[in-house]
Structures are given as C-alpha cells and as structure tokens.
Design an enzyme around this catalytic site. Structure first.
Site, PDB file in Angstrom:
ATOM      1  N   CYS A   2       0.838  -1.197   0.000  1.00 54.66           N
ATOM      2  CA  CYS A   2       0.000   0.000   0.000  1.00 54.66           C
ATOM      3  C   CYS A   2       0.872   1.245   0.000  1.00 54.66           C
ATOM      4  CB  CYS A   2      -0.863   0.009   1.246  1.00 54.66           C
ATOM      5  SG  CYS A   2      -1.766  -1.519   1.466  1.00 54.66           S
ATOM      6  N   ARG A  29       1.848   1.492  -5.877  1.00 56.59           N
ATOM      7  CA  ARG A  29       2.059   0.577  -4.756  1.00 56.59           C
ATOM      8  C   ARG A  29       0.808  -0.243  -4.432  1.00 56.59           C
ATOM      9  NH1 ARG A  29       6.553   1.824  -1.770  1.00 56.59           N
ATOM     10  NH2 ARG A  29       5.680   0.714  -0.018  1.00 56.59           N
ATOM     11  N   TRP A  76      -3.448  -2.175  -1.548  1.00 52.15           N
ATOM     12  CA  TRP A  76      -3.258  -3.472  -2.221  1.00 52.15           C
ATOM     13  C   TRP A  76      -3.644  -4.499  -1.177  1.00 52.15           C
ATOM     14  CZ3 TRP A  76      -0.053  -7.840  -1.635  1.00 52.15           C
ATOM     15  CH2 TRP A  76       0.048  -8.668  -2.755  1.00 52.15           C
ATOM     16  N   ASN A 102       0.384   0.573   6.177  1.00 51.33           N
ATOM     17  CA  ASN A 102       0.965  -0.272   5.133  1.00 51.33           C
ATOM     18  C   ASN A 102       1.749  -1.368   5.827  1.00 51.33           C
ATOM     19  OD1 ASN A 102       2.264  -1.418   2.933  1.00 51.33           O
ATOM     20  ND2 ASN A 102       3.885   0.117   2.934  1.00 51.33           N
ATOM     21  N   GLY A 103       1.428  -2.630   5.497  1.00 53.58           N
ATOM     22  CA  GLY A 103       2.142  -3.749   6.126  1.00 53.58           C
ATOM     23  C   GLY A 103       1.159  -4.825   6.512  1.00 53.58           C
ATOM     24  N   GLU A 483      12.376 -13.600 -17.925  1.00 50.31           N
ATOM     25  CA  GLU A 483      11.974 -12.201 -17.773  1.00 50.31           C
ATOM     26  C   GLU A 483      10.918 -11.834 -18.830  1.00 50.31           C
ATOM     27  OE1 GLU A 483      12.122 -10.173 -15.545  1.00 50.31           O
ATOM     28  OE2 GLU A 483      11.892  -8.202 -16.434  1.00 50.31           O
ATOM     29  N   LYS A 487       7.074 -10.700 -18.007  1.00 50.67           N
ATOM     30  CA  LYS A 487       6.527  -9.413 -18.459  1.00 50.67           C
ATOM     31  C   LYS A 487       5.173  -9.605 -19.122  1.00 50.67           C
ATOM     32  CE  LYS A 487       8.491  -7.412 -16.593  1.00 50.67           C
ATOM     33  NZ  LYS A 487       9.606  -7.178 -15.735  1.00 50.67           N
ATOM     34  N   GLU A 490       2.492 -10.750 -16.550  1.00 49.86           N
ATOM     35  CA  GLU A 490       1.996  -9.824 -15.529  1.00 49.86           C
ATOM     36  C   GLU A 490       1.237  -8.626 -16.101  1.00 49.86           C
ATOM     37  OE1 GLU A 490       4.931  -7.998 -12.946  1.00 49.86           O
ATOM     38  OE2 GLU A 490       6.355  -7.784 -14.562  1.00 49.86           O
ATOM     39  N   HIS A 506      10.888 -32.529 -23.179  1.00 49.80           N
ATOM     40  CA  HIS A 506      10.612 -33.495 -22.109  1.00 49.80           C
ATOM     41  C   HIS A 506       9.247 -33.245 -21.475  1.00 49.80           C
ATOM     42  CE1 HIS A 506      14.645 -35.203 -22.298  1.00 49.80           C
ATOM     43  NE2 HIS A 506      15.115 -33.962 -22.380  1.00 49.80           N
ATOM     44  N   LYS A 605       3.816  -2.770  -6.804  1.00 50.20           N
ATOM     45  CA  LYS A 605       5.212  -2.557  -7.173  1.00 50.20           C
ATOM     46  C   LYS A 605       6.153  -3.152  -6.139  1.00 50.20           C
ATOM     47  CE  LYS A 605       8.598  -0.705  -9.544  1.00 50.20           C
ATOM     48  NZ  LYS A 605       8.976  -1.461 -10.764  1.00 50.20           N
TER      49      LYS A 605
HETATM   50  O1  M6R Z   1      11.799  -4.385  -5.699  1.00 50.15           O
HETATM   51  P1  M6R Z   1      12.218  -5.774  -6.050  1.00 50.15           P
HETATM   52  O2  M6R Z   1      13.226  -5.850  -7.133  1.00 50.15           O
HETATM   53  O3  M6R Z   1      12.687  -6.550  -4.825  1.00 50.15           O
HETATM   54  O4  M6R Z   1      10.897  -6.490  -6.543  1.00 50.15           O
HETATM   55  C1  M6R Z   1      10.873  -7.851  -6.817  1.00 50.15           C
HETATM   56  C2  M6R Z   1       9.617  -8.262  -7.544  1.00 50.15           C
HETATM   57  O5  M6R Z   1       8.488  -8.029  -6.757  1.00 50.15           O
HETATM   58  C3  M6R Z   1       9.466  -7.530  -8.882  1.00 50.15           C
HETATM   59  O6  M6R Z   1      10.572  -7.730  -9.703  1.00 50.15           O
HETATM   60  C4  M6R Z   1       8.200  -8.010  -9.613  1.00 50.15           C
HETATM   61  O7  M6R Z   1       8.322  -9.347  -9.991  1.00 50.15           O
HETATM   62  C5  M6R Z   1       7.936  -7.120 -10.816  1.00 50.15           C
HETATM   63  N1  M6R Z   1       6.532  -6.871 -10.934  1.00 50.15           N
HETATM   64  C6  M6R Z   1       8.422  -7.702 -12.102  1.00 50.15           C
HETATM   65  O8  M6R Z   1       8.128  -6.913 -13.203  1.00 50.15           O
END
Ligand code: M6R
Length: 610
Positions: A2, A29, A76, A102-103, A483, A487, A490, A506, A605
């Site tokens: 959050c 966030r 969030w 937040n937490g 990666e 992308k 997500e 396999h 994020k």
């Molecule tokens: O801030 P961080 O690099 O520790 O974050 C790690 C992941 O949460 C972050 O890379 C997440 O997978 C992204 N949404 C990827 O695009």
C-alpha cells in the site's frame, strides 16, 4: 503494497488536492481502493472506497476537502477483499482517531478478540483496524494521545508504516515504522510523510528515511522522533538526505504510461549506473569480498531473481567461481548450508521486498556477509546489509520492472568482469574489451529498441489473441526468457512459460499445436546457436509460430517465422541486447488488449509481505 501519505499543513484550502496528488504518485504501490481523512476546525472527515483513484475522485471528490492536517491511503489488499469498508483510513468506535497502515499485523486475530471482549465494534475485515481500536482503548486508560499511540504500536507484531490523526491534537500527524518504508519530507512551513520518494518530491528534496522502531509526530514546524524501545529522542539531523531525483524523472514526461517511458529511459539509466559504479568506493571492496568468499549465493524475487540467475550463470561461465542462485522466498532450502565466510548478494530494485529481507536476515544469522544491490538508497535491504551497490537507474514507477533489470545486470556484469580479471580468469586485453563493451551498453540498448519497435508492435496484434506462450532459451538466455515470460504474463495476462530449450521436448512440447507462439532467445554463443536449431525445428514441426530474438548474422535466422536481430558484442551483454524487444512485446500486447500496463491486476510494485 500500500501507499500512505500524511500532511501536516497550514493552508486549509489545498489539503484535499495535495493528498490526492500524493496518492496518485503512490498509486503504483496498490490501487484496489483508496481514501483520505482530514481534520478541519476540530472535526474529523473520512472518505474512502473501492476502485481506482481517478474513479473514486469522481465519486467522492477527495480534492474538495479542506483542512489543516490529513492522511491518505492507496491499497493493495492483504487481509480483507477490496471493498468500501476495508479501504483505509480506519476509525475507532467513537470516530476520534483515523489511521492508515501499510504492512501486515501478524497478531491481529488475538488483538481483535481482546478488543471485541472489551466492547470494541469492528467495521472491516482488515488487520489494520485493530491499530485504531488499540489507540482508542489505551487513550481511555492513559488520557494522552501520544502515550496511547506508542502503547498501541508496542502491542503490534508484523510489519507496519502507520500514520494517525485525531481532532484531539489537530496539528499533528503521528507515525510509526517497522519493516515497511516511511519517509518524512521537510519544509520550514509544513511536513509531509509518505511511503516513497515520488510523493514527497512535489514538496521538497530534503527527507528523513525513517528507521525501524522509530515513532513520533510532526507538526507544521517541528519533527519529533524517538526510539520506541528506549523512549530516547532521536537526533535526526544526521539522517537528513537530499534526494537527487527530480519530479520530472518521477512523472510520465509525455509518455502514455510509465512502463514505456521507463523502457525508453534505459540508455540514460545505464549511463547513470556506469557513472555511479565509477565513483563507488564500495565496488572494489565487493570484488575483494567475492574473491575471498568461501561460497557465494545470490537471491532476489521476480525480475530481480532473474538478475540473480543471470549473475550465477555468468559467474560460473566467466570466472569459474560457483555461485548458487535461489528465489528469495525459498531461503529455507539453502540457509542450513550457510557458514562464516559465505556471501549473499541480495538484489532488490525497491530494497524493501520482504522475501529478500527475510533471506538477508537469515543468512546473516548464519554468519554470511551480505552485499545488497538496489536502486533505492537507504532502503531496508541496503540498510541491513554489510555493504551496498546502487544501480542509480532513477525512480521506477511502472509495476513491471524494466530499466532496473538492465541496470542490475549491467552492474552485476561489471562486477564479474573485475572479478574475472582479479582471479586471472580473463586476460587484461579481454578485460579491456569487455569493459569497452559494457561502456557502450547505453548505445546497445538504444539500437535494440530501434530494431524491435516495429516487429514488437505488429506481433502484439497476434499475441493479444493468444492464451498461452513459450519462451525458450539456453544458458545465459534462460533468465532473459524468464523475464520475457514474466513481463507478458503480468501485464498482458497471457499464460507464458519459460523453459530451457533442451528441456522443452521433455513434456512442454505436448501443448504445442498449430500457431502456438514460441519465442526463442538466442544469445551469441556458437554452440548455443547451433543447438537451438534443433529446438526451433522441433517446435515448427508441431505447427508452432516462432519468433527469434537473435544476434546479427545468427545461423538460426532462416528457420524462424519472425525475427528481431540485435547487435551482440559479447554473450555477457545478452540482457542488454535481448530484453528490450521482450519488454516492448509485452507492453504493446497489453495495450492491444486495452489493459493498463502500469497497474496490472492483483499486483503491487513493492511486496512488503511474505
Ligand atoms: O523491488 P524488487 O526488485 O525486490 O521487486 C521484486 C519483484 O516483486 C518484482 O521484480 C516483480 O516481480 C515485478 N513486478 C516484475 O516486473
């Protein structure tokens, strides 16, 4: 997770507008609900609801609220589904206190039962609501707002950044922090508190990054901070920092989304990473630490884990020094083998990811020394590590990591090149050549973007119709394939899996049928280009439609249905050359599907919970 914001102010007219603006800056966030609470002439007003911030503004008119002091929250969800009731701020039974959090409060269940027994009535399903009822309970007993606030904070287990306001002390915002980020922005005439720097930059560049177990309050002209355990006041003057990011860097600057802005910022991000490394006093010390290490582990989550995996493969190949990569949340599977003399490289863009922080703490307990690689100076992971290296890629707001991945892999590559020379794994002329290539990486990413823009845009129309995809590669290309798959998964919500190309036969190949999309990432390694040929043929024979991200003059070009060719100075630079096309592909596919790439569903994020 959050985002929270607080303003202790003197201009009554502006308050709602500034809280709203702050929430906009923090929306990355979390964005399933939002709300604000303001104090005006001794009265507390709370307005909140489920939905995106801009829709809520139309419905609830945050910007029309006036007052002297206010707090805001963008959510969030963790405990309790997104709903009007579960949105923050939360208030106590009598409506005297308003809290944003937040937490995660780990002991909320037991606290809630205790409070219910004492007659408190809960409105929401959240863990956070216990905080405000605890304050109410202790205020009844102690008759002092700050003492009640501190006692409530002492009862909490878990992670928190908390802001509280009350008409009982109209010109104060009370705060507390443990394991979730919180920053105070300092101006002579007023103070602002927020989860992250972008929300502060509209007001000031002068900040205090709060430490765990710090508690206190701000007034428009004053800051009071004390240590929760000892009650001793903190002399915060030594903690004041000037932020170098500009507000332009933290806003969209003419691009429709942060994600595409950040993709195109990559050359500049890499220039800043290089400049930062050149002036880093820590960098040579880390090289020395790695040379002397008994064993090296490397970890991260999501994209940062892909950087970790890249580092491990590159280390094993270039330096011959074995490095063990693991996903941060899986630290339990590795920690028992850790001894004095081991090193953990902990990679995290935000520096706040709880899974990574947990791994750092557990490895430290077993005697490891920790090297943090982060983009955010003085964030939690660097603070808890023995030494830190910074990517200096500038603020990354888009939920999908882009420029920070390239900056991480550039920094890690440079580390390996120095390490390889130090240990004699490469000659000084090879070292010179590699450093030159690394220095030219900003241009490399520019060319890669230029070459992939058109094909990525065109193919996004095809991919937007697909439900599933494979991303295949080998060796140093595998973390890049992962990666690429992450992308598109997500932000475009396409089920995408990355596999070692050799492993695909396999099992995974069973899914391949006519027009099934398969993306091959083919780095510049002669044996790899050769062995990938067979894998492309296998997929084509089952009707797959193939796209290859390949090097100039690669022998696999003629086998593929679609091709993006990129320059490849050395296999070590594969993330720089091969990732940008995958980022663009994901971005344009999301746009074709009418999705907002900056705010993918169910994501945040920064993930500050386990
Ligand atoms: O801030 P961080 O690099 O520790 O974050 C790690 C992941 O949460 C972050 O890379 C997440 O997978 C992204 N949404 C990827 O695009």
């Amino acid at each position: 997770m959050c985002g929270i914001i607080g303003l202790c102010f003197n201009k009554t007219e502006e308050l709602g507008k500034l809280l709203y603006k702050g929430l906009q800056r923090l929306e990355y966030r979390g964005y399933d609900s939002a709300g604000i609470a303001v104090l005006n002439s001794g009265r507390l007003f709370v307005v909140k609801g489920k939905g995106m911030l801009r829709d809520l503004e139309e419905r609830l008119k945050f910007t029309e609220y006036t007052g002297s002091t206010g707090i805001g929250h963008t959510r969030w969800a963790t405990h309790g589904a997104p709903s009007d009731i579960n949105a923050h701020p939360h208030v106590d039974c009598k409506g005297f206190f308003a809290v944003v959090h937040n937490g995660i409060i780990e002991n909320f269940d037991e606290l809630k039962k205790w409070l219910i027994n004492r007659g408190h009535i809960f409105a929401s399903e959240t863990d956070s609501e216990v905080i405000v009822h605890l304050i109410e309970e202790y205020y009844r007993e102690l008759g002092d707002v700050y003492e009640a606030f501190k006692r409530a904070i002492r009862s909490l287990k878990g992670a928190f950044a908390i802001l509280m306001i009350t008409p009982l002390e109209e010109n104060k915002v009370f705060f507390a922090k443990k394991d979730s980020p919180l920053i105070i922005g300092l101006r002579e005439d007023y103070k602002v508190l927020a989860s992250d720097i972008p929300a502060i930059l509209d007001h000031t560049c002068s900040v205090i990054v709060l430490r765990d177990y710090w508690v206190g309050y701000v007034t428009p002209s004053r800051v009071h901070i004390e240590d929760l355990a000892s009650g001793k006041p903190i002399d915060y003057s030594t903690y004041i920092r000037l932020i170098e990011w500009s507000i332009e860097e933290a806003s969209k600057g003419g691009y429709p989304h942060f994600m595409i802005k950040e993709i195109y910022e990559q050359p500049l991000a890499l220039i800043n990473t290089i400049t930062g490394l050149r002036s880093s006093r820590e960098f040579p010390l880390v090289v020395k630490m790695l040379v002397d290490a008994r064993r090296v582990y490397v970890t991260g989550a999501g994209t940062s884990y892909h950087a970790a995996e890249f580092y491990a493969i590159a280390s094993n190949t270039l330096t011959g020094l074995l490095t063990i990569p693991f996903i941060a949340s899986e630290y339990e599977a590795y920690v028992n083998a850790v001894r004095d003399g081991d090193i953990l490289i902990a990679i995290s863009q935000s520096g706040e990811t709880m899974d990574v922080l947990k791994a750092v703490r557990m490895f430290k307990e077993r005697g490891a020394r920790v090297v943090a690689v982060s983009n955010v100076v003085e964030s939690a992971i660097p603070r808890e590590s023995h030494i830190s290296l910074y990517t200096r890629a500038g603020p990354e707001i888009g939920v999908a990591a882009t420029k920070t991945f390239l900056a991480q892999t550039l920094l890690l590559s440079w580390l390996l090149v120095e390490l390889a020379e130090y240990t004699g794994a490469i000659s000084s002329s090879e070292h010179r050549e590699l450093v030159k290539s690394l220095e030219e990486s900003p241009r490399l990413v520019e060319v890669s973007l230029e070459r992939s823009e058109k094909t990525a845009y065109e193919l996004s129309e095809v991919y937007a119709e697909k439900k599933s995809m494979y991303y295949l590669s080998r060796h140093i290309g595998l973390p890049i394939a992962k990666e690429g798959a992450l992308k598109i998964k997500e932000i475009a919500y396409i089920h995408a899996e990355a596999y070692p190309a050799g492993e695909s036969k396999h099992g995974p190949i069973a899914l391949v049928e006519s027009a099934f999309p398969v993306v091959f990432i083919v780095p510049k390694l002669v044996w790899l280009e050769h062995s990938t040929k067979g894998n492309i043929e296998e997929m084509k024979a089952r009707g797959a439609k193939t796209l290859g991200i390949v090097c100039d003059e690669s022998p696999v070009v003629s086998l593929l249905d679609h091709v993006i060719t990129v320059p490849c100075p050395h296999w070590l630079l594969t993330p720089i050359s091969h990732t940008p096309p995958l980022q663009l592909l994901a971005y344009y596919t999301a746009i074709r599907k009418g999705l907002d790439p900056d705010r993918p569903r169910n994501l945040a994020k920064t993930v500050t919970v386990e």
